[in-house]
Write a protein that holds these residues in place. Structure first.
Motif, PDB file in Angstrom:
ATOM      1  N   ASP A  77      35.477  39.371  38.254  1.00  0.00           N
ATOM      2  CA  ASP A  77      35.780  39.024  39.642  1.00  0.00           C
ATOM      3  C   ASP A  77      35.203  37.648  39.973  1.00  0.00           C
ATOM      4  OD1 ASP A  77      36.657  39.929  42.422  1.00  0.00           O
ATOM      5  OD2 ASP A  77      34.555  39.456  42.780  1.00  0.00           O
ATOM      6  N   SER A 101      41.270  46.715  36.800  1.00  0.00           N
ATOM      7  CA  SER A 101      41.682  46.752  38.205  1.00  0.00           C
ATOM      8  C   SER A 101      40.591  46.035  38.998  1.00  0.00           C
ATOM      9  CB  SER A 101      41.768  48.209  38.668  1.00  0.00           C
ATOM     10  OG  SER A 101      40.463  48.758  38.745  1.00  0.00           O
ATOM     11  N   PRO A 102      40.774  45.902  40.330  1.00  0.00           N
ATOM     12  CA  PRO A 102      39.681  45.309  41.107  1.00  0.00           C
ATOM     13  C   PRO A 102      38.343  45.998  40.837  1.00  0.00           C
ATOM     14  CG  PRO A 102      41.635  45.481  42.481  1.00  0.00           C
ATOM     15  CD  PRO A 102      41.972  46.158  41.164  1.00  0.00           C
ATOM     16  N   ALA A 103      38.352  47.321  40.698  1.00  0.00           N
ATOM     17  CA  ALA A 103      37.097  48.047  40.448  1.00  0.00           C
ATOM     18  C   ALA A 103      36.492  47.639  39.112  1.00  0.00           C
ATOM     19  CB  ALA A 103      37.348  49.552  40.482  1.00  0.00           C
ATOM     20  N   THR A 104      37.333  47.494  38.091  1.00  0.00           N
ATOM     21  CA  THR A 104      36.834  47.051  36.789  1.00  0.00           C
ATOM     22  C   THR A 104      36.225  45.668  36.906  1.00  0.00           C
ATOM     23  OG1 THR A 104      38.774  48.167  35.869  1.00  0.00           O
ATOM     24  CG2 THR A 104      37.466  46.818  34.346  1.00  0.00           C
ATOM     25  N   HIS A 106      34.889  44.078  39.265  1.00  0.00           N
ATOM     26  CA  HIS A 106      33.639  43.935  40.015  1.00  0.00           C
ATOM     27  C   HIS A 106      32.419  44.277  39.182  1.00  0.00           C
ATOM     28  CE1 HIS A 106      35.994  43.912  43.876  1.00  0.00           C
ATOM     29  NE2 HIS A 106      35.173  42.909  43.998  1.00  0.00           N
TER      30      HIS A 106
ATOM     31  N   MET B  50      37.252  56.614  43.214  1.00  0.00           N
ATOM     32  CA  MET B  50      36.746  55.324  43.707  1.00  0.00           C
ATOM     33  C   MET B  50      35.695  55.509  44.800  1.00  0.00           C
ATOM     34  SD  MET B  50      37.651  52.213  42.730  1.00  0.00           S
ATOM     35  CE  MET B  50      39.388  52.258  42.281  1.00  0.00           C
ATOM     36  N   PRO B  57      34.393  48.102  45.114  1.00  0.00           N
ATOM     37  CA  PRO B  57      34.983  49.324  44.555  1.00  0.00           C
ATOM     38  C   PRO B  57      34.544  49.555  43.113  1.00  0.00           C
ATOM     39  CG  PRO B  57      36.611  47.558  44.594  1.00  0.00           C
ATOM     40  CD  PRO B  57      35.396  47.033  45.296  1.00  0.00           C
ATOM     41  N   VAL B  58      34.221  50.793  42.809  1.00  0.00           N
ATOM     42  CA  VAL B  58      33.784  51.170  41.458  1.00  0.00           C
ATOM     43  C   VAL B  58      34.416  52.518  41.120  1.00  0.00           C
ATOM     44  CG1 VAL B  58      31.778  51.969  40.120  1.00  0.00           C
ATOM     45  CG2 VAL B  58      31.579  49.915  41.537  1.00  0.00           C
ATOM     46  N   GLY B 132      44.695  49.766  40.869  1.00  0.00           N
ATOM     47  CA  GLY B 132      43.972  50.729  40.039  1.00  0.00           C
ATOM     48  C   GLY B 132      43.992  52.141  40.587  1.00  0.00           C
TER      49      GLY B 132
END
Lengths: 302, 156
Positions: A77, A101-104, A106, B50, B57-58, B132
């Motif tokens: 990110d 994804s965005p979560a990954t 970050h 999530m 977000p994680v 995701g």
């Protein structure tokens, strides 16, 4: 699932000491490869985990002596959003912008992507075309290896036991350069390259003065294509010249068949990805602002 | 071997003793009884698990609980305040963005992360932010519309 030991060192020195003291200990930063691999049954979680996600001073992204210095703990990110990276090392921004994804993005780090050593990793091909060097540190000191020398095969690196990746140094491309990374993907997120390609193209006096092309997921590690590079040098970057260079990548592409694609499909598609990467790199070299990530701009999934 | 840690979840501090390999998702659902975050794929593909960690977000199925020690965790249970639905929750209801509901907590959390960073996203930005998160019912159109409707900048 192990009941093992979790250690969270406060400094790099302490982390290196713990790695040396605990045989088989594994580093964990974002955990997006390590923990997911455990869930998929690829391997069990190591008995000893050394969590480095909060180590200070290893997440920098800065220009040092004209090169880009990125700490191993810089997240995708942060890399994707760095104006410095987007401006001069654009292919790396193209790659970090499409990791997971965005979560990954970050939590997942550049060091983790390199250490996981997947031949389908996104950041590898850009770092190869830029001629990046990886800094490895152990208790005995540090050493630097060219990024291509880091990978020994799928999931394997040349790092010795007790060594950890602390950062990456990426030389600045020459003036008049543009770069790009694109991949073939089945889904916009939580995807890795079916195949992918990075290109760095330098244009002077209307012709390509230098070119580097690296390929993703067509060999046991990320590989360069000397034939494609040679086909570009000295040529005007016309559509015909770019297509001819892309058609030359088969010197380096020796893909396997797996659940994500057959070898024949990969051979057919690597040429398409190489053509797109070279085309975008040449357009960027000419000053065109092709949006990041290039994969979405030139024909990815939406 | 268990390790002492403190998880801060939705503003509440929980002192815990956890084994090294426990994921944040299993602790939230097991020890803390917060069953909003779901185990879908257990593989980071679907986003049903999530949560926010320090506002980002994680995928909690793939994150070690001990790594979240001392950090601020927000689950879907932390969105509504004082009995009032969060604007995203209200918009999901208004726009019909909920069918079976299994993906909804993850969708809401990913959307909340987006709107905290970008209060006036385009539809493309919404779709990327939710990339995701998988939904097998709605076809995503109504979810994207709900997020756009809830964006603080939407009516600006």
């Amino acid at each position: 699932m192990t009941r093992g030991t979790y250690l969270e060192p406060a400094s790099l020195d302490e982390a290196l000491r713990l790695l040396a003291e605990h045989d088989g200990a594994a580093l964990v930063a974002g955990g997006t490869d390590l923990v997911v691999g455990t869930r998929q049954g690829k391997r069990t979680l190591p008995e000893t985990l050394v969590a480095i996600h909060r180590l200070p001073g290893l997440d920098g992204i800065a220009e040092e002596d004209g090169a880009l210095a990125i700490g191993a703990l810089a997240t995708h990110d942060a890399i994707e959003r760095s104006e410095l990276v987007r401006g001069r090392w654009t292919a790396l921004a193209d790659a970090s912008a499409i990791v997971g994804s965005p979560a990954t993005r970050h939590v997942a780090t550049l060091g983790g992507n390199l250490a996981n050593a997947s031949p389908a990793m996104e950041t590898g091909a850009p770092l190869v075309v830029f001629g990046a060097e990886v800094e490895l540190r152990g208790q005995g000191g540090s050493r630097t290896v060219p990024v291509e020398g880091l990978w020994a095969g799928p999931g394997r690196t040349t790092a010795a036991a007790g060594e950890m990746i602390t950062g990456v140094r990426v030389p600045a491309p020459a003036d008049g350069s543009g770069s790009a990374y694109v991949r073939l993907e089945y889904r916009r997120a939580m995807e890795i390259a079916v195949v992918g390609a990075a290109a760095l193209v330098t244009i002077g006096a209307g012709a390509v003065s230098d070119a580097r092309v690296a390929l993703t997921a067509v060999a046991p590690t990320i590989v360069r294509s000397p034939a494609a590079e040679g086909a570009l040098r000295g040529r005007e970057p016309t559509a015909e010249a770019i297509a001819a260079a892309a058609a030359a990548v088969h010197d380096a592409a020796t893909p396997i068949s797996d659940v994500r694609g057959s070898d024949a499909y990969r051979r057919a598609m690597i040429e398409v990805m190489a053509r797109r990467a070279i085309d975008v790199a040449a357009r960027r070299a000419a000053g065109e602002a092709v949006p990041i990530p290039a994969t979405m701009t030139v024909g990815g999934t939406r | 071997m268990s390790h002492a840690c403190t998880l801060q979840v939705n503003g509440i501090s929980y002192p815990l003793e956890l084994d090294a390999g426990r994921t944040l998702l299993t602790v939230l659902r097991g020890e803390l009884g917060l069953t909003g975050a779901k185990e879908g794929c257990d593989d980071s593909e679907c986003g049903a698990c999530m949560v926010l960690v320090d506002g980002r977000p994680v995928n909690s199925c793939s994150y070690l609980a001990l790594q979240a020690d001392g950090r601020e965790i927000t689950t879907v249970e932390g969105l509504a305040k004082g009995g009032e639905l969060h604007p995203l929750q209200a918009a999901f209801l208004d726009e019909g963005g909920v069918q079976c509901g299994f993906c909804t907590p993850g969708m809401l959390i990913s959307a909340e992360a987006l709107l905290r960073r970008n209060p006036n996203p385009s539809e493309d930005e919404v779709r990327l932010a939710l990339g995701g998160n998988l939904c097998r019912c709605t076809g995503y159109q109504k979810i994207a519309r709900a997020v756009l409707a809830a964006a603080p900048g939407a009516n600006a």
